[in-house]
Design a protein around this motif. Structure first.
Motif, PDB file in Angstrom:
ATOM      1  N   SER A 190      26.425  51.586  87.746  1.00  0.00           N
ATOM      2  CA  SER A 190      25.861  50.390  87.114  1.00  0.00           C
ATOM      3  C   SER A 190      24.928  50.740  85.962  1.00  0.00           C
ATOM      4  O   SER A 190      24.621  49.878  85.135  1.00  0.00           O
ATOM      5  N   SER A 250      27.538  52.342  80.610  1.00  0.00           N
ATOM      6  CA  SER A 250      28.197  51.217  79.950  1.00  0.00           C
ATOM      7  C   SER A 250      29.494  50.865  80.660  1.00  0.00           C
ATOM      8  O   SER A 250      30.123  51.709  81.318  1.00  0.00           O
ATOM      9  N   GLU A 251      29.913  49.618  80.515  1.00  0.00           N
ATOM     10  CA  GLU A 251      31.146  49.167  81.158  1.00  0.00           C
ATOM     11  C   GLU A 251      32.341  49.978  80.679  1.00  0.00           C
ATOM     12  O   GLU A 251      33.262  50.270  81.449  1.00  0.00           O
ATOM     13  N   GLU A 252      32.330  50.384  79.409  1.00  0.00           N
ATOM     14  CA  GLU A 252      33.432  51.174  78.851  1.00  0.00           C
ATOM     15  C   GLU A 252      33.505  52.545  79.492  1.00  0.00           C
ATOM     16  O   GLU A 252      34.571  53.161  79.563  1.00  0.00           O
ATOM     17  N   GLU A 253      32.375  53.064  79.975  1.00  0.00           N
ATOM     18  CA  GLU A 253      32.299  54.407  80.545  1.00  0.00           C
ATOM     19  C   GLU A 253      32.534  54.413  82.054  1.00  0.00           C
ATOM     20  O   GLU A 253      32.777  55.474  82.635  1.00  0.00           O
ATOM     21  N   GLN A 254      32.500  53.262  82.671  1.00  0.00           N
ATOM     22  CA  GLN A 254      32.535  53.220  84.132  1.00  0.00           C
ATOM     23  C   GLN A 254      33.836  53.744  84.723  1.00  0.00           C
ATOM     24  O   GLN A 254      33.817  54.450  85.741  1.00  0.00           O
ATOM     25  N   SER A 255      34.970  53.435  84.127  1.00  0.00           N
ATOM     26  CA  SER A 255      36.246  53.902  84.674  1.00  0.00           C
ATOM     27  C   SER A 255      36.316  55.415  84.690  1.00  0.00           C
ATOM     28  O   SER A 255      36.759  56.031  85.682  1.00  0.00           O
ATOM     29  N   ARG A 266      33.821  56.763  87.325  1.00  0.00           N
ATOM     30  CA  ARG A 266      34.326  56.489  88.680  1.00  0.00           C
ATOM     31  C   ARG A 266      35.385  57.533  89.065  1.00  0.00           C
ATOM     32  O   ARG A 266      35.374  58.056  90.183  1.00  0.00           O
TER      33      ARG A 266
END
Length: 212
Positions: free
Chosen positions: A149, A152-157, A160
């Motif tokens: 969390s 950034s949302e772009e980096e989360q994948s 993960r």
């Protein structure tokens, strides 16, 4: 500390010769025969042959002298799964080995003449393969969820997938596999566990190495 040798191979690049399948051993051939999808079966066989040839090249011996010796900490020796190894001229080949397949590639790792008790594990993962709904709840610790969390949302994948590769590598090394609840294993900061440099794996894949 022993330095692992890593090699990434594209499955299917090396041809399968008539005599190759017999070198895989009965447990592996029996497992190959259970695949419903021929493509999955061929990839499994290619991965096993790649590891055999990798081991033979490191030991500088003909691959015909190596007999697969897969051992599962739970099931014992002579398995079609578990920690890979080989017998050489009726003795254990002096190698610590691990392998992982993803998206048509196989990542191979070895330590030649390892110290007593040394273990290693590698994992290769597709970034797109771990983004399904509910994954975080069953696979990640609370600390790892907080880490995700924070990026950034772009980096989360990408992050993960890296977390999952670390978990798989560590659990291969320890021999526990997924008998250990992955959500109870926090891999953000474990000694002996490392991401493999992105330049060493194709785009869309991540990899990790555990050594201990």
């Amino acid at each position: 500390m022993d330095s692992p040798i890593l090699e990434l191979r594209k499955l299917g690049d090396a041809p399968v010769e008539d005599g190759d399948l017999g070198q895989l051993g009965k447990p592996a051939l029996d497992r190959a025969g259970k695949f419903d999808n021929p493509a999955d079966r061929d990839e499994f066989i290619a991965g096993r042959l790649a590891l055999l040839r990798f081991a033979a090249s490191l030991l500088e011996v003909d691959s015909a002298r190596l007999v697969p010796d897969y051992r599962c900490p739970r099931c014992g020796p002579g398995q079609d799964h578990g920690r890979p190894g080989f017998m050489l001229d009726a003795g254990s080949a002096p190698l610590a080995l691990s392998a992982s397949r993803a998206s048509g590639w196989v990542l191979l790792a070895a330590v030649v003449h390892p110290a007593d008790g040394l273990r290693l594990g590698v994992d290769l993962e597709s970034v797109d393969g771990v983004g399904f709904p509910g994954f975080d709840d069953v696979a990640l610790s609370g600390n790892e969820k907080r880490f995700l969390s924070s990026v950034s949302e772009e980096e989360q994948s990408l992050q993960r997938a890296r977390l999952w590769a670390r978990k798989e590598a560590w659990l291969k090394m320890s021999g526990e596999g997924l008998r250990h609840n992955p959500a109870e294993l926090d891999v953000l900061n474990i000694k002996g566990l490392h991401d493999i440099t992105p330049t060493k794996v194709p785009d869309g894949l991540v990899a990790a190495l555990a050594l201990g």
